[in-house]
Enzyme design. Structure first.
Site: not given
Ligand code: 6A9
Length: 772
Positions: A511, A742
């Site tokens: 990200d 996380e």
């Molecule tokens: C947002 C908002 C309640 C971010 O683990 C999933 C991903 C990874 O693939 C990525 O590498 N996470 C990491 O940087 C979480 C991403 C969530 C995005 C959606 C929605 C909240 O919902």
């Protein structure tokens, strides 16, 4: 005629961008249904609820549990929410197929939820639940705690349910019929105490209601609760409590009735045990109900089998890990398996050729999820890491998951990064995040898992996958190509650089990890190039197993792992490390800007805007962190490479990437280290320790330690220390906070971001097992 042809071409391209891939599906029709895979038909495939089951079918009948502690201020519990503030919950054991045991600690209440399945009949067999409720710790007040357990069965647009009442208020059973289950019966047994006696007194209520969909079940129940009831045990200790009363519709909901809900509420004093049985009409001869002592024996048998299989698979006892650490590892694996979901619905996709999002045809997805509370849905690159672990536990299960993902592919070969399928999944996502953009890739980490599966996968399986693998590869190779031969560039970076300290690159999965300050077509992204080297290798291996032409993939693999070319394209002398290249300024910052005041209005809140102190120019990006390590992480660097030494030095330097809790994502001396991106956007991949990348680092170090080379000893030492730090911290965080997280703070080791986040944190099991 020329312009007609042009229009036709555009139309075709637009349609392809969002229509399904034409190859035969990787999963043969019916492959996941009750005939071909009865052992996996029922499961705890509703990871977003604390406890529930469904079948692997599109509009499955679902079952679930809610609870309410009968005291002031207590809330109805149902879906996993961080805001519930539970001290701890999760699967202690789960075999991914027929058995699971979960403990939930909720402010003085300990709920143990167990299920076990029994094969038989033609509809995926039968199962039983046991829910045990006890006081947790000595903290309870003087009054014996009173709680309500709510067990429900609900339809999702098909099937019928019929209540069976006893004494007018006790919902003793629900019988039903559905497309995929035929006739069935769910029985709610009378509660007993811990020792198997009848509870002295309890109170029953039931609800029969229609909901606009499964995503509104909590609201339906909550809105039906009334506090007009009185608990009147024979000992005379009367007290008021809350129970379901008549359902009067949801305020403001005009939506059609879609889900029939039948709910059984039992209110009692702790401790208590309640069992539920699911029986299939197609089972002709039943050896008695799976309840009471029979259920106790089955649960014990499955627990013992789980323990045995865990040790056979990971050998942690053999390696000398003490019991508490082994239980921690068992819980990590179990939460990964207990976090598997079956989702069904349509993705909303958008291509640059479309003005509006288009919905993809209905698809089912069987996948693990990163987080049961916060991200209970599929994420493409996360899944590659999840399956690295699960492929060891159950290769057949992993093969199915990989095939499910490949079947989401569009005609062009794109797999959308985030899968939000069905109303329940949709209810968890803010609208601005729902649409997936067809130029946005995500690392092909599933190929890491596939590489692990290749050895044991039946050729017929690979043959079905192969056309889709080829398209995926082609899609990445062409749509994400870079400005020079053998370079690559992530598409879909944030378009307005002035709004962010550094515009994000969501496609990469990292990200907000710093990239070129000014996104442009001249960028070359090192991590993507390394992923493509890996993809080329796995495609070549798959092709060779199938005796298909592999030379184009081998050619790419050679070119992308040519160390001289890699250095020419990505070695940044001034940084002393590998780096991205692009239109970049090393001197940017955020400045607080106060907007222009309007007379008669309150002054606008100051906001942060970007200032560029030094104009950007084409150059290497001055960031040292995870991206710089990719040639090492994916083992493209030769063991005798002169670049190995500086990378190992950066990794082991506390002022740069080394922390006592694992490798940090960005060097501590980087200007962007722990910097926010906007006033609303705190640092994410700008210093924290992330477990997926640390796993890759350990895997690589382990490899370098095994091969002859000038840095062998150093790699071995780093490997040992990093492994120790990682295991030690994850175990400590789990023991102290009750959860896996996380990501982890590089300064305190504390878990951060969402929780529970089993996702890639569960790779700690492979790290403990030294299984790379
Ligand atoms: C947002 C908002 C309640 C971010 O683990 C999933 C991903 C990874 O693939 C990525 O590498 N996470 C990491 O940087 C979480 C991403 C969530 C995005 C959606 C929605 C909240 O919902």
């Amino acid at each position: 005629a020329g312009s007609l042809v042009l229009l036709w071409g555009r139309w075709r391209a637009a349609a392809r961008a969002v229509s399904p891939h034409p190859a035969e599906p990787a999963l043969p029709p019916g492959a996941t249904g009750p005939d071909s895979a009865p052992h996996r038909f029922w499961g705890s495939y509703r990871p977003h609820v604390y406890f529930g089951m469904k079948t692997r079918s599109p509009r499955s009948v679902v079952t679930g549990l809610m609870w309410l502690q009968q005291r002031d201020g207590a809330e109805l519990r149902h879906t996993c929410e961080q805001s519930d503030g539970l001290q701890r919950y999760g699967w202690v054991m789960h075999d991914g197929q027929s058995f699971g045991l979960q403990d939930i600690h909720d402010r003085g209440l300990l709920l143990r939820t167990e299920f076990v399945k029994r094969p038989g009949g033609r509809h995926g067999g039968e199962w039983s639940w046991r829910v045990t409720a006890r006081q947790d710790g000595g903290a309870a007040g003087s009054q014996a705690a009173l709680i309500s357990l709510f067990f429900y069965v609900a339809t999702d647009g098909q099937g019928t349910l019929r209540p069976h009442l006893e004494d007018g208020t006790r919902l003793a059973a629900v019988s039903g019929t559905s497309e995929e289950l035929g006739d069935f019966k769910v029985t709610f047994l009378r509660p007993s105490t811990d020792s198997g006696d009848d509870v002295p007194y309890c109170s029953y209520h039931y609800l029969d209601a229609w909901s606009p969909g499964l995503h509104r079940l909590t609201d339906v129940v909550r809105s039906s609760l009334s506090s007009r009831f009185v608990f009147t045990p024979p000992d005379g200790s009367r007290r008021r409590f809350v129970a379901v009363d008549k359902f009067r519709g949801l305020p403001g909901a005009e939506e059609a009735a879609h889900s029939h809900l039948l709910l059984h509420q039992v209110t009692l004093r702790l401790p208590a045990v309640v069992e539920v049985t699911f029986e299939s009409g197609s089972v002709r001869e039943r050896r008695g109900a799976l309840a009471g002592p029979v259920l106790t024996a089955e649960l014990a048998r499955h627990q013992a089998a789980f323990e045995r299989r865990f040790e056979e698979t990971f050998g942690l006892e053999h390696k000398g890990f003490p019991a508490p650490q082994r239980r921690f590892a068992q819980a990590a694996l179990s939460n990964m398996l207990g976090g598997m979901g079956h989702f069904h619905g349509r993705s909303l996709l958008r291509s640059p050729l479309h003005h509006h999002p288009v919905s993809f045809p209905e698809r089912s997805l069987f996948t693990a999820v990163p987080s049961r509370s916060f991200f209970p849905r599929g994420f493409l690159w996360d899944e590659g890491f999840h399956q690295l672990l699960l492929a060891r536990w159950d290769p057949e299960l992993s093969r199915e998951v990989v095939a499910h993902w490949l079947d989401l592919m569009t005609a062009e070969g794109w797999i959308p990064r985030e899968q939000i399928l069905g109303d329940e999944a949709l209810a968890k996502v803010p609208p601005e995040f729902v649409v997936q953009h067809s130029d946005t890739a995500n690392p092909p980490a599933l190929l890491l898992a596939l590489q692990r599966l290749l050895g044991s996968a039946p050729p017929s399986y690979l043959r079905r996958l192969f056309p889709r693998l080829r398209s995926w590869y082609e899609w990445l190779n062409t749509t994400q190509s870079g400005p020079l031969p053998y370079t690559f560039r992530w598409r879909g970076r944030d378009p307005d650089p002035e709004r962010f300290l550094n515009p994000k690159t969501l496609a990469s999965g990292l990200d907000d990890y710093p990239r070129a300050s000014h996104p442009s077509e001249d960028e070359r992204h090192l991590d993507l190039r390394c992923w493509m080297a890996l993809a080329s290798r796995v495609l070549a291996e798959a092709a060779e197993r199938l005796e298909e032409p592999s030379e184009p993939y081998r050619h790419m693999e050679r070119a992308l792992s040519d160390n001289e070319l890699l250095e020419r394209l990505h070695w940044a002398h001034e940084l002393g490390a590998f780096a991205d290249f692009g239109n970049h300024s090393g001197a940017v910052g955020l400045r607080r800007e106060v907007g222009r005041a309007t007379p008669g209005r309150p002054p606008p809140a100051p906001r942060l805007v970007r200032v560029v102190h030094e104009p950007p120019r084409p150059r290497f990006v001055s960031a040292l962190g995870y991206v710089s390590l990719f040639p090492l992480l994916l083992r493209l660097l030769r063991p005798d490479s002169p670049r190995l030494e500086p990378l190992l030095a950066a990794m082991s330097d506390e002022r740069r990437l080394w922390s006592p809790f694992g490798l940090r994502s960005l060097s501590r001396d980087s200007p962007m280290y722990m910097q926010r991106n906007t006033e609303h956007d705190p640092p994410y991949w700008r210093g924290s320790v992330w477990i997926n990348i640390n796993y890759l680092a350990l895997r690589a170090l382990h490899g370098y330690a095994e091969q002859p080379g000038p840095h062998r000893e150093r790699a071995a030492k780093l490997y040992r220390e990093l492994r120790h730090n990682l295991i030690h911290n994850l175990y400590r965080q789990y023991a102290e906070s009750g959860y896996l997280w996380e990501h982890y703070s590089d300064s305190t080791g504390r878990g951060q971001g969402s929780h529970p986040f089993t996702g890639w944190s569960a790779l700690v099991v492979l790290v403990m097992a030294e299984d790379y």
